[in-house]
Scaffold this motif. Structure first.
Motif, mmCIF file in Angstrom:
data_model
loop_
_atom_site.group_PDB
_atom_site.id
_atom_site.type_symbol
_atom_site.label_atom_id
_atom_site.label_comp_id
_atom_site.label_asym_id
_atom_site.label_seq_id
_atom_site.Cartn_x
_atom_site.Cartn_y
_atom_site.Cartn_z
ATOM 1 N N SER A 105 0.826 -1.217 0.000
ATOM 2 C CA SER A 105 0.000 0.000 0.000
ATOM 3 C C SER A 105 0.853 1.257 0.000
ATOM 4 C CB SER A 105 -0.946 0.002 1.202
ATOM 5 O OG SER A 105 -1.891 -1.038 1.061
ATOM 6 N N ARG A 106 1.896 1.268 0.809
ATOM 7 C CA ARG A 106 2.798 2.442 0.831
ATOM 8 C C ARG A 106 3.405 2.685 -0.549
ATOM 9 N NH1 ARG A 106 4.151 0.204 5.702
ATOM 10 N NH2 ARG A 106 5.983 -0.830 4.847
ATOM 11 N N TYR A 108 2.423 1.505 -3.509
ATOM 12 C CA TYR A 108 1.381 1.780 -4.504
ATOM 13 C C TYR A 108 0.957 3.249 -4.430
ATOM 14 C CZ TYR A 108 -3.041 1.613 -7.000
ATOM 15 O OH TYR A 108 -4.065 1.867 -7.878
ATOM 16 N N HIS A 109 0.699 3.728 -3.228
ATOM 17 C CA HIS A 109 0.232 5.113 -3.082
ATOM 18 C C HIS A 109 1.327 6.118 -3.403
ATOM 19 C CE1 HIS A 109 -3.782 4.141 -1.878
ATOM 20 N NE2 HIS A 109 -3.327 3.295 -0.965
ATOM 21 N N ARG A 112 1.421 6.086 -7.263
ATOM 22 C CA ARG A 112 0.189 6.699 -7.759
ATOM 23 C C ARG A 112 0.215 8.225 -7.557
ATOM 24 N NH1 ARG A 112 -4.657 5.406 -9.459
ATOM 25 N NH2 ARG A 112 -6.421 6.685 -8.845
ATOM 26 N N ALA A 113 0.586 8.671 -6.364
ATOM 27 C CA ALA A 113 0.633 10.109 -6.089
ATOM 28 C C ALA A 113 1.659 10.806 -6.983
ATOM 29 C CB ALA A 113 0.965 10.341 -4.611
#
Length: 120
Positions: A105-106, A108-109, A112-113
């Motif tokens: 999650s870290r 991926y975000h 993405r950001a």
């Protein structure tokens, strides 16, 4: 920001842009035409939903698809983490997945950001 600046920023967050470009014959324009598809891909969200509902067979499918997409785009950390999760799911080893999912999650975000920030 020009493509050179975007490439530099992606490298700074650990994207293996050179490997991705090699797959695309070194054509930067093509990379920046394809990479927005990663933002549209919903396999990450589907995977999380599958895990929340203990739908492990579906989770295997979605994390495998995410892994492939990540590696193709040079998102090695996402691909590596997805691979570890995939291996544990296939072995039906569910203990310890929370830490891997947090790591995924870290990464991926972050990717993405950064892609959104770069306007790709």
């Amino acid at each position: 920001m020009g493509e050179t600046g975007k490439i530099t920023k992606l490298r700074e967050i650990g994207v293996d842009i050179d490997a991705a470009l090699e797959r695309l014959g070194g054509v930067e324009d093509l990379y920046f035409m394809i990479v927005p598809k990663f933002l549209e891909d919903n396999n990450y969200d589907l995977f999380l939903n599958d895990m929340e509902n203990s739908a492990y067979d579906e989770a295997v499918h979605h994390i495998h698809t995410l892994k492939g997409a990540a590696y193709n785009m040079g998102f090695q950390k996402i691909g590596d983490c997805s691979g570890k999760i995939l291996e544990q799911l296939r072995e039906e080893e569910y203990n310890g997945l929370d830490d891997l999912i947090d790591e995924l999650s870290r990464e991926y975000h972050l990717v993405r950001a950064t892609l959104i920030e770069l306007g790709v």
